[in-house]
Write a protein that holds these residues in place. Structure first.
Motif, short mmCIF file in Angstrom:
data_model
loop_
_atom_site.label_atom_id
_atom_site.label_comp_id
_atom_site.label_asym_id
_atom_site.label_seq_id
_atom_site.Cartn_x
_atom_site.Cartn_y
_atom_site.Cartn_z
N SER A 55 0.84 -1.21 0.00
CA SER A 55 0.00 0.00 0.00
C SER A 55 0.87 1.25 0.00
CB SER A 55 -0.90 0.03 1.23
OG SER A 55 -1.67 -1.13 1.31
N ASP A 56 2.16 1.06 -0.23
CA ASP A 56 3.13 2.15 -0.32
C ASP A 56 3.33 2.93 0.97
OD1 ASP A 56 4.35 2.65 -3.20
OD2 ASP A 56 2.39 1.74 -3.39
N VAL A 57 3.19 2.22 2.08
CA VAL A 57 3.53 2.84 3.36
C VAL A 57 5.05 2.99 3.45
CG1 VAL A 57 3.50 2.46 5.88
CG2 VAL A 57 1.45 2.00 4.54
N GLY A 58 5.77 2.16 2.70
CA GLY A 58 7.24 2.23 2.70
C GLY A 58 7.82 1.21 3.68
N THR A 245 1.77 8.00 -7.37
CA THR A 245 3.06 7.49 -7.86
C THR A 245 3.76 6.62 -6.82
OG1 THR A 245 4.29 9.44 -7.11
CG2 THR A 245 3.43 9.50 -9.36
N GLY A 246 3.19 6.49 -5.63
CA GLY A 246 3.74 5.58 -4.63
C GLY A 246 5.18 5.86 -4.29
N GLN A 247 6.04 4.88 -4.60
CA GLN A 247 7.46 4.99 -4.22
C GLN A 247 8.17 6.18 -4.88
OE1 GLN A 247 9.02 3.18 -1.70
NE2 GLN A 247 6.84 2.84 -1.48
N ASN A 248 7.70 6.60 -6.03
CA ASN A 248 8.27 7.76 -6.70
C ASN A 248 8.16 9.01 -5.85
OD1 ASN A 248 9.64 7.79 -9.02
ND2 ASN A 248 7.87 7.90 -10.37
N ALA A 249 7.05 9.09 -5.11
CA ALA A 249 6.82 10.25 -4.24
C ALA A 249 7.90 10.32 -3.16
CB ALA A 249 5.43 10.16 -3.60
N PHE A 250 8.34 9.15 -2.68
CA PHE A 250 9.41 9.12 -1.67
C PHE A 250 10.70 9.71 -2.26
CE2 PHE A 250 6.56 6.07 0.22
CZ PHE A 250 6.83 6.12 1.59
N GLU A 251 10.99 9.30 -3.50
CA GLU A 251 12.21 9.76 -4.17
C GLU A 251 12.18 11.27 -4.38
OE1 GLU A 251 15.84 9.80 -5.36
OE2 GLU A 251 14.94 7.99 -4.50
N GLN A 252 11.02 11.77 -4.80
CA GLN A 252 10.88 13.23 -5.01
C GLN A 252 11.03 13.98 -3.69
OE1 GLN A 252 7.16 13.88 -7.07
NE2 GLN A 252 7.72 12.37 -8.61
N ALA A 253 10.44 13.43 -2.64
CA ALA A 253 10.55 14.06 -1.32
C ALA A 253 12.02 14.14 -0.90
CB ALA A 253 9.73 13.29 -0.29
N LYS A 254 12.75 13.07 -1.21
CA LYS A 254 14.17 13.02 -0.86
C LYS A 254 14.94 14.14 -1.57
CE LYS A 254 17.63 9.58 -1.40
NZ LYS A 254 17.79 8.17 -1.75
N GLN A 255 14.68 14.27 -2.88
CA GLN A 255 15.39 15.28 -3.68
C GLN A 255 15.07 16.71 -3.20
OE1 GLN A 255 17.76 14.47 -5.77
NE2 GLN A 255 17.29 12.31 -5.49
N LEU A 270 -5.14 11.31 -4.45
CA LEU A 270 -5.34 10.11 -3.62
C LEU A 270 -6.62 9.37 -4.00
CD1 LEU A 270 -4.26 11.50 -0.13
CD2 LEU A 270 -3.08 9.75 -1.47
N ASP A 271 -7.54 10.06 -4.68
CA ASP A 271 -8.82 9.44 -5.03
C ASP A 271 -8.67 8.39 -6.13
OD1 ASP A 271 -8.12 11.89 -6.39
OD2 ASP A 271 -9.94 11.63 -7.58
N GLY A 272 -7.61 8.50 -6.95
CA GLY A 272 -7.51 7.58 -8.08
C GLY A 272 -6.61 6.40 -7.82
N THR A 273 -6.25 6.16 -6.57
CA THR A 273 -5.21 5.17 -6.32
C THR A 273 -5.47 4.34 -5.06
OG1 THR A 273 -2.83 4.93 -5.94
CG2 THR A 273 -3.84 6.88 -5.01
N ALA A 274 -4.84 3.18 -5.00
CA ALA A 274 -4.89 2.36 -3.78
C ALA A 274 -3.61 2.57 -2.96
CB ALA A 274 -5.03 0.88 -4.16
N LYS A 275 -2.83 3.59 -3.33
CA LYS A 275 -1.53 3.83 -2.70
C LYS A 275 -1.60 4.90 -1.61
CE LYS A 275 0.85 2.81 -7.08
NZ LYS A 275 1.85 1.79 -6.83
N GLY A 276 -2.76 5.05 -0.98
CA GLY A 276 -2.94 6.09 0.04
C GLY A 276 -2.00 5.95 1.23
N GLY A 277 -1.40 4.78 1.37
CA GLY A 277 -0.44 4.55 2.46
C GLY A 277 0.76 5.47 2.37
N VAL A 278 0.96 6.05 1.19
CA VAL A 278 2.09 6.95 0.98
C VAL A 278 2.02 8.16 1.93
CG1 VAL A 278 1.13 8.43 -0.85
CG2 VAL A 278 3.54 7.87 -0.89
#
Length: 316
Positions: A55-58, A245-255, A270-278
Motif C-alpha cells: 500500500s506504499d507505506v514504505g 506514484t507511490g514509491q516515486n513520491a518518496f524519491e521526489q521528497a528526498k530530492q 489520492l482518489d484515483g489510487t490504492a496507494k494512500g499509504g504513501v
C-alpha cells in the motif's frame, strides 16, 4: 445542524470516497490474512507487513508499525485477530501524531501585519498548479486577499496554467513572462502584495531544473529575495507530491528536502489510487507534516489534512 456541521459532514464523506480504493485494497488483503486465525501470530504479522508495503507505506515505516504491534502482542500474549484493525488504527494514528504535532485548523493563518507567503515546490505533473489554484480558492473563500506569483518561468505552459487558475478564482497574479528571472518575479509579487494589503501570497516555482545543484541554487536565491522584502518569508515551503506514484513520491521528497527547507507537504490524486499509504510513509520518513491532501477534482477537494479523520476513513 449548523452550516459548519453540514460542511464537515460533506468533507468527511468526500474523504471516505477519496480513500475508497486504498481502503478496499487494504481491507481485502487484511481479511484474507486473518481468515481462519483467532490470534495475531508471526504468520499474520508477516502478511500484515506485506499488505502495508504493497500500500506504499514504505519499508522503514512498515517495520516501525510491525515492531509496535509485536510489542503489544508480547505484552498481551493472546491478541485476537478481531482486534487487529483497532490496533493498526491506533499505531498508525500514533505515528502520524509524531510528525503532525500541530493540527491545522481549516485555512487559519498566523496573525501578522505582513502577507503569509507560501512557496510551492514539486516536479511537473504532480498537480502543483492545480493545488495552487485550489489553495487560492480555499483561502479566498475563508475571507483572505490572495495573490499568485508565476515564478516557474521555465515553461510557458506553467505561466499560462497559473493565469487560468487566477482567472477562475479571480485573484491577482504577478507574471513577467517565460524566461524571466524567478527571483525577480518573487520580489515583485511580495512587494506588490505588501503594498496592496494582501493576506496570502502563493509563489509557483520551477518543477525541474537540469540538476539538483541548479534546483538548490534557484530555490535559495528565491528564498533570499523573499526574505529581503518580508523578513521570515517564505513562511511555508510546500512540497506537492502525487500520491498515485507511490514509491516515486518518496524519491521526489528526498530530492526536494535536500534542495530546500520543506516544512509542509501536500499529497494529491489520492482518489484515483490504492496507494494512500504513501501519506503515512512520507510523513514518517521525512518528519515533515502533511498539511493538505487532494482527494478529487473539485475546488473543495483539497482538504486540510486531519490525521484522525484520515485514519478513521481508512479503518471505518
Amino acid at each position: 445542524m449548523g452550516l459548519f456541521g453540514i460542511f464537515s459532514k460533506s468533507k468527511k464523506e468526500n474523504l471516505d470516497k477519496g480513500l475508497a480504493k486504498t481502503k478496499e485494497s487494504v481491507f481485502k488483503k487484511l481479511s484474507r490474512a486473518v481468515v481462519g486465525k483467532s490470534k495475531v501470530d508471526e504468520e499474520v504479522l508477516d502478511e500484515l507487513e506485506e499488505i502495508l508495503i504493497s500500500s506504499d507505506v514504505g519499508v522503514d515505516t512498515t517495520v516501525r508499525i510491525i515492531e509496535r504491534i509485536e510489542k503489544r502482542v508480547d505484552e498481551d500474549k493472546f491478541l485476537g485477530t478481531s482486534e487487529l484493525n483497532r490496533i493498526l488504527k491506533e499505531e498508525i494514528s500514533a505515528l502520524l501524531q509524531e510528525n503532525n504535532k500541530g493540527e491545522y485548523d481549516a485555512w487559519e493563518l498566523p496573525k501578522s501585519d505582513n502577507p503569509y507567503v507560501i512557496m510551492v515546490v514539486g516536479v511537473n505533473g504532480v498537480g502543483k498548479t492545480t493545488t495552487i489554484g485550489k489553495l487560492a480558492h480555499q483561502f479566498k473563500q475563508s475571507g483572505r486577499k490572495v495573490m499568485l506569483g508565476a515564478a516557474d518561468t521555465f515553461r510557458a505552459a506553467a505561466v499560462d496554467q497559473l493565469h487560468i487558475w487566477a482567472d477562475r478564482v479571480q485573484v491577482p497574479i504577478v507574471d513577467q513572462g517565460m524566461g524571466a528571472d524567478p527571483a525577480s518575479v518573487a520580489f515583485e509579487t511580495l512587494t506588490k502584495a505588501k503594498n496592496d494589503g494582501v493576506d496570502v501570497v502563493i509563489i509557483d516555482t520551477a518543477g525541474r531544473l537540469h540538476n539538483k545543484i541548479n534546483l538548490m541554487n534557484e530555490l535559495s536565491k528565491i528564498k533570499r529575495v523573499m526574505d529581503r522584502v518580508i523578513p521570515g518569508a517564505p513562511h511555508e515551503i510546500l512540497l506537492v507530491l502525487d500520491g498515485s506514484t507511490g514509491q516515486n513520491a518518496f524519491e521526489q521528497a528526498k530530492q526536494f528536502t535536500l534542495a530546500t527547507d520543506v516544512n509542509a507537504l501536500a499529497i494529491t490524486k489520492l482518489d484515483g489510487t490504492a496507494k494512500g499509504g504513501v501519506v503515512i510513509g512520507v510523513s514518517d520518513q521525512f518528519k515533515i507534516p502533511v498539511k493538505y491532501i487532494g482527494i478529487g477534482e473539485a475546488m473543495t477537494d483539497l482538504q486540510v489534512f486531519n490525521r484522525d479523520e484520515f485514519v478513521d476513513s481508512l479503518f471505518s
